[in-house]
Design a protein around this motif. Structure first.
Motif, PDB file in Angstrom:
ATOM      1  N   ALA A 243      22.262  46.319  -3.069  1.00 23.36           N
ATOM      2  CA  ALA A 243      23.423  46.597  -3.915  1.00 23.36           C
ATOM      3  C   ALA A 243      24.508  47.248  -3.080  1.00 23.36           C
ATOM      4  O   ALA A 243      24.250  47.786  -1.997  1.00 23.36           O
ATOM      5  CB  ALA A 243      23.032  47.512  -5.082  1.00 23.36           C
ATOM      6  N   VAL A 244      25.750  47.194  -3.579  1.00 21.23           N
ATOM      7  CA  VAL A 244      26.864  47.898  -2.954  1.00 21.23           C
ATOM      8  C   VAL A 244      27.562  48.733  -4.022  1.00 21.23           C
ATOM      9  O   VAL A 244      27.658  48.339  -5.180  1.00 21.23           O
ATOM     10  CB  VAL A 244      27.870  46.930  -2.299  1.00 21.23           C
ATOM     11  CG1 VAL A 244      27.220  46.188  -1.138  1.00 21.23           C
ATOM     12  CG2 VAL A 244      28.445  45.950  -3.305  1.00 21.23           C
ATOM     13  N   ALA A 264      30.359  40.259  -3.304  1.00 26.71           N
ATOM     14  CA  ALA A 264      29.002  40.809  -3.294  1.00 26.71           C
ATOM     15  C   ALA A 264      28.055  39.934  -4.106  1.00 26.71           C
ATOM     16  O   ALA A 264      26.948  39.596  -3.659  1.00 26.71           O
ATOM     17  CB  ALA A 264      29.016  42.235  -3.838  1.00 26.71           C
ATOM     18  N   LYS A 265      28.488  39.562  -5.293  1.00 34.55           N
ATOM     19  CA  LYS A 265      27.634  38.737  -6.145  1.00 34.55           C
ATOM     20  C   LYS A 265      27.367  37.378  -5.517  1.00 34.55           C
ATOM     21  O   LYS A 265      26.272  36.822  -5.649  1.00 34.55           O
ATOM     22  CB  LYS A 265      28.262  38.603  -7.529  1.00 34.55           C
ATOM     23  CG  LYS A 265      28.265  39.912  -8.315  1.00 34.55           C
ATOM     24  CD  LYS A 265      28.949  39.767  -9.670  1.00 34.55           C
ATOM     25  CE  LYS A 265      28.950  41.078 -10.432  1.00 34.55           C
ATOM     26  NZ  LYS A 265      29.625  40.964 -11.752  1.00 34.55           N
ATOM     27  N   LEU A 269      24.074  40.204  -3.932  1.00 34.55           N
ATOM     28  CA  LEU A 269      24.001  41.658  -4.010  1.00 34.55           C
ATOM     29  C   LEU A 269      24.342  42.137  -5.416  1.00 34.55           C
ATOM     30  O   LEU A 269      25.238  41.601  -6.064  1.00 34.55           O
ATOM     31  CB  LEU A 269      24.974  42.295  -3.020  1.00 34.55           C
ATOM     32  CG  LEU A 269      24.640  42.118  -1.534  1.00 34.55           C
ATOM     33  CD1 LEU A 269      25.860  42.414  -0.672  1.00 34.55           C
ATOM     34  CD2 LEU A 269      23.488  43.036  -1.138  1.00 34.55           C
ATOM     35  N   GLU A 270      23.614  43.153  -5.881  1.00 30.30           N
ATOM     36  CA  GLU A 270      23.955  43.800  -7.141  1.00 30.30           C
ATOM     37  C   GLU A 270      25.190  44.678  -6.926  1.00 30.30           C
ATOM     38  O   GLU A 270      25.482  45.091  -5.798  1.00 30.30           O
ATOM     39  CB  GLU A 270      22.798  44.669  -7.634  1.00 30.30           C
ATOM     40  CG  GLU A 270      21.529  43.905  -7.949  1.00 30.30           C
ATOM     41  CD  GLU A 270      21.549  43.294  -9.340  1.00 30.30           C
ATOM     42  OE1 GLU A 270      22.609  43.361 -10.004  1.00 30.30           O
ATOM     43  OE2 GLU A 270      20.517  42.762  -9.761  1.00 30.30           O
ATOM     44  N   GLY A 292      31.468  44.192 -14.871  1.00 27.94           N
ATOM     45  CA  GLY A 292      30.368  43.307 -14.495  1.00 27.94           C
ATOM     46  C   GLY A 292      29.319  43.979 -13.639  1.00 27.94           C
ATOM     47  O   GLY A 292      28.489  43.292 -13.028  1.00 27.94           O
ATOM     48  N   ALA A 293      29.326  45.309 -13.586  1.00 29.21           N
ATOM     49  CA  ALA A 293      28.421  46.036 -12.702  1.00 29.21           C
ATOM     50  C   ALA A 293      27.081  46.322 -13.376  1.00 29.21           C
ATOM     51  O   ALA A 293      27.002  46.515 -14.588  1.00 29.21           O
ATOM     52  CB  ALA A 293      29.058  47.352 -12.260  1.00 29.21           C
TER      53      ALA A 293
END
Length: 329
Positions: A243-244, A264-265, A269-270, A292-293
């Motif tokens: 994740a970031v 990221a997505k 990555l979450e 959207g996190a």
């Protein structure tokens, strides 16, 4: 928008008590507010200097002020991305430009961004670094909240997490090592926290030493914070983190934050969206990026002794409500 006028100021806001992490404690925070006046409206943006990058309130104010002529000549958000580097100064201006565009166009910022109407979000509430006894007491006072974020320091971290779990037995837990696990067995440290239900560990090692995670098989998801500033860092983070943590002050505004989340997505990555200490004016644009996190940590204003009039509200269950148009966007 040609003919616009830029005003910049530094504000000092006291913290409720003290905010303590592995790098030290804060009793107040300085934020920089940019205001762009144009066509009978005022667009506002707030930024908190990234102290570990050497930013100060004065340096951020001066960097913003230096764009006054460009703003008057019609600087756009798109132009801004290459005119200023990532960081707090670009964040203040970017968010002020979003706000002004929304107000002048009569459209909410979420619609300008091509997003759905923002929904309320569960935000983490931070338990500052302290003794296990102090952290247990703080957790007990916040036990009604659904998501707590613990600040850790390395030695004695399991005892701190165990104490918070005693204080808040039903809360979800995420932890922030603030780079304090450099030189420690990250997989072993993470394994000790599994029994307490910890679901995310932020920045276990120092930024720039992410290669130390190449052979780490952590049983808990690891998130890059200081190691992920903007999209340029994503390739280095992928494969080392799951994740970031996106912060507008790091990446340089809502424009980059939205692009960073998408990037990221795309790499599997979450996404977590966090914040620095600051008022609701700084949180409001981050609230859009957080829609959207998977994890949301937008409690920066909740940790202050007071907030701006019309600031963002949380209910008794820790749910953060969308900002009003009068505040931002």
């Amino acid at each position: 928008m040609s003919g616009a006028r830029l005003c910049v100021r530094i504000e000092r806001w006291p913290v409720a008590g003290a905010f303590t992490i592995a790098r030290g404690a804060k009793t107040h925070v300085y934020v920089v507010v940019a205001e762009i006046h144009g066509h009978g409206h005022v667009g506002r943006g707030e930024a908190t200097p990234i102290y570990y990058h050497g930013e100060t309130a004065e340096s951020v104010r001066d960097a913003v002020s230096a764009q006054a002529d460009a703003i008057a000549a019609g600087l756009t958000r798109h132009d801004l991305q290459t005119r200023l580097p990532r960081g707090a100064a670009r964040n203040a201006l970017d968010c002020a430009l979003w706000d002004l565009e929304a107000k002048c166009g009569g459209l909410p910022a979420w619609r300008l961004a091509g997003l759905s109407a923002p929904r309320p979000l569960v935000t983490a509430f931070t338990i500052s670094l302290g003794t296990p006894e102090r952290m247990e007491a703080d957790a007990r006072a916040a036990a009604h909240l659904p998501l707590l974020k613990l600040k850790l320091a390395g030695e004695g971290d399991e005892q701190r997490v165990a104490a918070v779990r005693r204080g808040a037995p039903a809360a979800r837990l995420i932890v922030d090592a603030n780079e304090a696990w450099t030189g420690r067995d990250v997989a072993a440290e993470a394994a000790r926290l599994v029994a307490y239900g910890v679901e995310l560990i932020e920045q276990p090692v120092r930024a720039g030493e992410d290669h130390l995670l190449d052979t780490v098989a952590s049983p808990i998801a690891l998130a890059a914070d200081e190691s992920c500033q903007d999209r340029a860092d994503l390739d280095r983070c992928a494969g080392r983190y799951r994740a970031v943590n996106i912060k507008l002050d790091k990446c340089g505004g809502l424009t980059e934050a939205l692009a960073l989340a998408a990037g990221a997505k795309a790499r599997g990555l979450e996404v977590m969206v966090g914040c620095m200490l600051g008022t609701s004016l700084g949180l409001a644009p981050a609230f859009l990026a957080a829609q959207g996190a998977r994890w949301v940590d937008l409690d920066g204003a909740l940790l202050l002794a007071n907030d701006r009039p019309g600031g963002m509200r949380t209910d008794t269950t820790g749910v953060l409500q969308p900002p009003s148009p009068e505040l931002w966007g």
